[in-house]
Structure formats: C-alpha cells, structure tokens
Design a protein around this motif. Structure first.
Motif, PDB file in Angstrom:
ATOM      1  N   PHE A   9       0.869  -1.167   0.000  1.00 29.16           N
ATOM      2  CA  PHE A   9       0.000   0.000   0.000  1.00 29.16           C
ATOM      3  C   PHE A   9       0.910   1.222   0.000  1.00 29.16           C
ATOM      4  CE2 PHE A   9      -2.274   3.419   2.104  1.00 29.16           C
ATOM      5  CZ  PHE A   9      -3.429   3.453   1.343  1.00 29.16           C
ATOM      6  N   VAL A  10       0.648   2.168  -0.905  1.00 25.89           N
ATOM      7  CA  VAL A  10       1.495   3.355  -1.037  1.00 25.89           C
ATOM      8  C   VAL A  10       0.643   4.619  -0.969  1.00 25.89           C
ATOM      9  CG1 VAL A  10       3.095   4.611  -2.546  1.00 25.89           C
ATOM     10  CG2 VAL A  10       3.151   2.121  -2.480  1.00 25.89           C
ATOM     11  N   GLU A  11       1.153   5.595  -0.242  1.00 27.16           N
ATOM     12  CA  GLU A  11       0.591   6.945  -0.256  1.00 27.16           C
ATOM     13  C   GLU A  11       1.565   7.807  -1.043  1.00 27.16           C
ATOM     14  OE1 GLU A  11      -1.006   8.559   3.365  1.00 27.16           O
ATOM     15  OE2 GLU A  11      -1.217   6.543   4.200  1.00 27.16           O
ATOM     16  N   TRP A  12       1.082   8.392  -2.132  1.00 30.56           N
ATOM     17  CA  TRP A  12       1.923   9.193  -3.015  1.00 30.56           C
ATOM     18  C   TRP A  12       1.960  10.637  -2.534  1.00 30.56           C
ATOM     19  CZ3 TRP A  12       4.685   6.192  -5.958  1.00 30.56           C
ATOM     20  CH2 TRP A  12       4.178   4.933  -6.300  1.00 30.56           C
ATOM     21  N   ALA A  13       3.133  11.241  -2.588  1.00 30.11           N
ATOM     22  CA  ALA A  13       3.294  12.649  -2.200  1.00 30.11           C
ATOM     23  C   ALA A  13       2.594  13.545  -3.218  1.00 30.11           C
ATOM     24  CB  ALA A  13       4.775  12.998  -2.122  1.00 30.11           C
ATOM     25  N   GLY A  18       6.733  17.563  -3.432  1.00 35.74           N
ATOM     26  CA  GLY A  18       7.816  16.938  -4.195  1.00 35.74           C
ATOM     27  C   GLY A  18       7.418  15.693  -4.941  1.00 35.74           C
ATOM     28  N   GLY A  19       6.123  15.387  -4.979  1.00 35.96           N
ATOM     29  CA  GLY A  19       5.649  14.188  -5.655  1.00 35.96           C
ATOM     30  C   GLY A  19       5.630  14.316  -7.165  1.00 35.96           C
ATOM     31  N   ARG A  20       5.216  13.252  -7.805  1.00 38.63           N
ATOM     32  CA  ARG A  20       5.158  13.199  -9.265  1.00 38.63           C
ATOM     33  C   ARG A  20       4.036  14.084  -9.811  1.00 38.63           C
ATOM     34  NH1 ARG A  20       7.259   9.272 -12.102  1.00 38.63           N
ATOM     35  NH2 ARG A  20       5.438   9.111 -13.439  1.00 38.63           N
ATOM     36  N   ARG A  21       4.282  14.617 -10.991  1.00 39.95           N
ATOM     37  CA  ARG A  21       3.248  15.399 -11.682  1.00 39.95           C
ATOM     38  C   ARG A  21       2.302  14.487 -12.455  1.00 39.95           C
ATOM     39  NH1 ARG A  21       4.415  20.574 -11.070  1.00 39.95           N
ATOM     40  NH2 ARG A  21       6.566  21.213 -10.816  1.00 39.95           N
ATOM     41  N   SER A  22       2.792  13.303 -12.832  1.00 43.13           N
ATOM     42  CA  SER A  22       1.965  12.357 -13.583  1.00 43.13           C
ATOM     43  C   SER A  22       1.806  11.072 -12.773  1.00 43.13           C
ATOM     44  CB  SER A  22       2.595  12.053 -14.944  1.00 43.13           C
ATOM     45  OG  SER A  22       3.894  11.533 -14.774  1.00 43.13           O
ATOM     46  N   PRO A  23       0.767  10.305 -13.048  1.00 40.05           N
ATOM     47  CA  PRO A  23       0.531   9.067 -12.277  1.00 40.05           C
ATOM     48  C   PRO A  23       1.610   8.014 -12.536  1.00 40.05           C
ATOM     49  CG  PRO A  23      -1.337   9.564 -13.733  1.00 40.05           C
ATOM     50  CD  PRO A  23      -0.273  10.558 -14.029  1.00 40.05           C
ATOM     51  N   VAL A  24       1.735   7.096 -11.591  1.00 37.71           N
ATOM     52  CA  VAL A  24       2.636   5.956 -11.790  1.00 37.71           C
ATOM     53  C   VAL A  24       1.989   5.001 -12.783  1.00 37.71           C
ATOM     54  CG1 VAL A  24       3.664   6.152  -9.516  1.00 37.71           C
ATOM     55  CG2 VAL A  24       1.718   4.658  -9.838  1.00 37.71           C
ATOM     56  N   TYR A  25       2.782   4.075 -13.300  1.00 36.83           N
ATOM     57  CA  TYR A  25       2.325   3.159 -14.337  1.00 36.83           C
ATOM     58  C   TYR A  25       3.136   1.868 -14.231  1.00 36.83           C
ATOM     59  CZ  TYR A  25       6.564   5.196 -16.198  1.00 36.83           C
ATOM     60  OH  TYR A  25       7.854   5.634 -16.327  1.00 36.83           O
ATOM     61  N   PRO A  26       2.605   0.765 -14.744  1.00 36.46           N
ATOM     62  CA  PRO A  26       3.395  -0.475 -14.764  1.00 36.46           C
ATOM     63  C   PRO A  26       4.684  -0.235 -15.560  1.00 36.46           C
ATOM     64  CG  PRO A  26       1.100  -0.945 -15.193  1.00 36.46           C
ATOM     65  CD  PRO A  26       1.240   0.561 -15.227  1.00 36.46           C
ATOM     66  N   GLY A  27       5.795  -0.616 -14.980  1.00 40.36           N
ATOM     67  CA  GLY A  27       7.099  -0.390 -15.594  1.00 40.36           C
ATOM     68  C   GLY A  27       7.851   0.785 -14.974  1.00 40.36           C
ATOM     69  N   TYR A  28       7.176   1.576 -14.157  1.00 42.83           N
ATOM     70  CA  TYR A  28       7.815   2.695 -13.448  1.00 42.83           C
ATOM     71  C   TYR A  28       8.881   2.141 -12.515  1.00 42.83           C
ATOM     72  CZ  TYR A  28       8.057   6.449  -9.895  1.00 42.83           C
ATOM     73  OH  TYR A  28       8.474   7.404  -9.003  1.00 42.83           O
ATOM     74  N   ARG A  29      10.080   2.784 -12.476  1.00 45.14           N
ATOM     75  CA  ARG A  29      11.221   2.236 -11.740  1.00 45.14           C
ATOM     76  C   ARG A  29      11.831   3.243 -10.773  1.00 45.14           C
ATOM     77  NH1 ARG A  29      14.707  -1.254 -15.998  1.00 45.14           N
ATOM     78  NH2 ARG A  29      16.173  -1.000 -14.301  1.00 45.14           N
ATOM     79  N   PRO A  30      11.210   3.450  -9.618  1.00 44.05           N
ATOM     80  CA  PRO A  30      11.820   4.327  -8.610  1.00 44.05           C
ATOM     81  C   PRO A  30      12.872   3.581  -7.794  1.00 44.05           C
ATOM     82  CG  PRO A  30       9.775   3.466  -7.770  1.00 44.05           C
ATOM     83  CD  PRO A  30       9.909   2.947  -9.188  1.00 44.05           C
ATOM     84  N   ARG A  59      -4.120   9.567  -4.658  1.00 44.27           N
ATOM     85  CA  ARG A  59      -2.914   9.757  -3.849  1.00 44.27           C
ATOM     86  C   ARG A  59      -2.543   8.529  -3.034  1.00 44.27           C
ATOM     87  NH1 ARG A  59       0.133  12.657  -6.062  1.00 44.27           N
ATOM     88  NH2 ARG A  59      -0.739  14.550  -6.856  1.00 44.27           N
ATOM     89  N   GLN A  60      -3.299   7.434  -3.173  1.00 41.77           N
ATOM     90  CA  GLN A  60      -2.955   6.206  -2.461  1.00 41.77           C
ATOM     91  C   GLN A  60      -3.506   5.012  -3.211  1.00 41.77           C
ATOM     92  OE1 GLN A  60      -4.675   7.041   1.348  1.00 41.77           O
ATOM     93  NE2 GLN A  60      -6.635   6.162   0.808  1.00 41.77           N
ATOM     94  N   GLY A  61      -2.907   3.868  -2.978  1.00 36.57           N
ATOM     95  CA  GLY A  61      -3.382   2.656  -3.627  1.00 36.57           C
ATOM     96  C   GLY A  61      -2.392   1.520  -3.456  1.00 36.57           C
ATOM     97  N   GLY A  89      16.569  12.614  -5.348  1.00 45.06           N
ATOM     98  CA  GLY A  89      16.545  12.734  -3.896  1.00 45.06           C
ATOM     99  C   GLY A  89      15.171  12.997  -3.327  1.00 45.06           C
ATOM    100  N   ARG A  90      14.156  13.039  -4.165  1.00 45.96           N
ATOM    101  CA  ARG A  90      12.801  13.360  -3.700  1.00 45.96           C
ATOM    102  C   ARG A  90      12.026  12.113  -3.318  1.00 45.96           C
ATOM    103  NH1 ARG A  90       9.709  15.681  -8.369  1.00 45.96           N
ATOM    104  NH2 ARG A  90      10.437  13.691  -9.035  1.00 45.96           N
ATOM    105  N   VAL A  91      11.363  12.172  -2.171  1.00 43.75           N
ATOM    106  CA  VAL A  91      10.461  11.094  -1.769  1.00 43.75           C
ATOM    107  C   VAL A  91       9.141  11.326  -2.486  1.00 43.75           C
ATOM    108  CG1 VAL A  91       9.208  10.034   0.146  1.00 43.75           C
ATOM    109  CG2 VAL A  91      11.561  10.811   0.486  1.00 43.75           C
ATOM    110  N   VAL A  92       8.760  10.388  -3.353  1.00 42.42           N
ATOM    111  CA  VAL A  92       7.510  10.525  -4.111  1.00 42.42           C
ATOM    112  C   VAL A  92       6.391   9.659  -3.542  1.00 42.42           C
ATOM    113  CG1 VAL A  92       8.639  11.273  -6.232  1.00 42.42           C
ATOM    114  CG2 VAL A  92       8.234   8.832  -5.856  1.00 42.42           C
ATOM    115  N   GLY A  93       6.745   8.725  -2.651  1.00 42.81           N
ATOM    116  CA  GLY A  93       5.730   7.879  -2.038  1.00 42.81           C
ATOM    117  C   GLY A  93       6.278   7.169  -0.814  1.00 42.81           C
ATOM    118  N   LYS A  94       5.362   6.826   0.085  1.00 44.99           N
ATOM    119  CA  LYS A  94       5.705   6.063   1.290  1.00 44.99           C
ATOM    120  C   LYS A  94       4.725   4.905   1.382  1.00 44.99           C
ATOM    121  CE  LYS A  94       7.478   9.988   3.857  1.00 44.99           C
ATOM    122  NZ  LYS A  94       7.402  10.772   5.087  1.00 44.99           N
ATOM    123  N   GLY A  95       5.229   3.750   1.820  1.00 47.58           N
ATOM    124  CA  GLY A  95       4.335   2.613   1.874  1.00 47.58           C
ATOM    125  C   GLY A  95       4.769   1.530   2.828  1.00 47.58           C
ATOM    126  N   LYS A  96       3.979   0.450   2.788  1.00 46.05           N
ATOM    127  CA  LYS A  96       4.218  -0.716   3.649  1.00 46.05           C
ATOM    128  C   LYS A  96       3.852  -1.964   2.857  1.00 46.05           C
ATOM    129  CE  LYS A  96       3.304  -1.257   8.282  1.00 46.05           C
ATOM    130  NZ  LYS A  96       2.403  -1.268   9.445  1.00 46.05           N
TER     131      LYS A  96
END
Length: 105
Positions: A9-13, A18-30, A59-61, A89-96
């Motif tokens: 489960f991730v909460e996006w910044a 400092g979060g992303r301007r566009s949504p995440v997608y399959p293949g995204y590599r942080p 902002r979460q999912g 260096g930017r934190v774009v999401g936090k999760g567990k």
C-alpha cells in the motif's frame, strides 16, 4: 529465475510536497529506501519496478513491485516492511508491504 513480488500500500506525495506530476504506471522504476535500514541506504538502495498498480489517479493505492536486479536482496521485501520510493533525492511515495505474492526461486 523468478523474483519475489510483493503487494504494498502506497501513499503518493502531492506535487507541492515533491511528488510526481503524472501518475505511476506499470514499468515505473523508482529507487526504494527501507525505513528500518535507512542508515544503510547507500549500500542497499535499489531500484524496484512497479509491476501493477491500481487507483493511479489517486494519492494512495496498492502496487505490485519487485527488485529490478537479480542480485538485489529479496529478503528485504518482507511483510510489514515500511519504505519510501524516491526519484533522485525526492520522496515521491511512502508505503508498507502487505503481502508476498510470489516467492519462487
């Protein structure tokens, strides 16, 4: 060799934080940084790949993720492990991590 895949489960910044301007997608590599190992980040910071994601416009999912490199320490992808996802260096999401989906070797 199959890699360990986990559901988290991730909460996006927000963009303002400092979060992303566009949504995440399959293949995204942080980069992933584990909270329990934050002092060791320089040694164990690794790229992960988002295999699947839902609620990409919110902002979460939930996401499915795995390490990119075969040599990455899969044992760090364990239940209840808290982490941050970074771009530069930017934190774009936090999760567990909530579940181990695939652990075949």
């Amino acid at each position: 060799m199959k890699k360990r895949t986990v559901r988290a489960f991730v909460e996006w910044a927000s963009v303002n934080d400092g979060g992303r301007r566009s949504p995440v997608y399959p293949g995204y590599r942080p980069m992933i940084r584990f909270i329990a190992h934050i002092e060791e980040f320089e040694k164990i910071g690794r790229d992960v790949v988002i295999v699947e994601c839902n609620n990409i416009n919110s902002r979460q999912g939930n996401i499915l993720m795995q390490f990119v490199a075969d040599s990455a320490p899969d044992e760090l992808l364990k239940l209840k492990e808290e982490f941050e996802l970074l771009e530069g260096g930017r934190v774009v999401g936090k999760g567990k991590i909530e579940a181990i989906v695939n652990d075949e070797k």
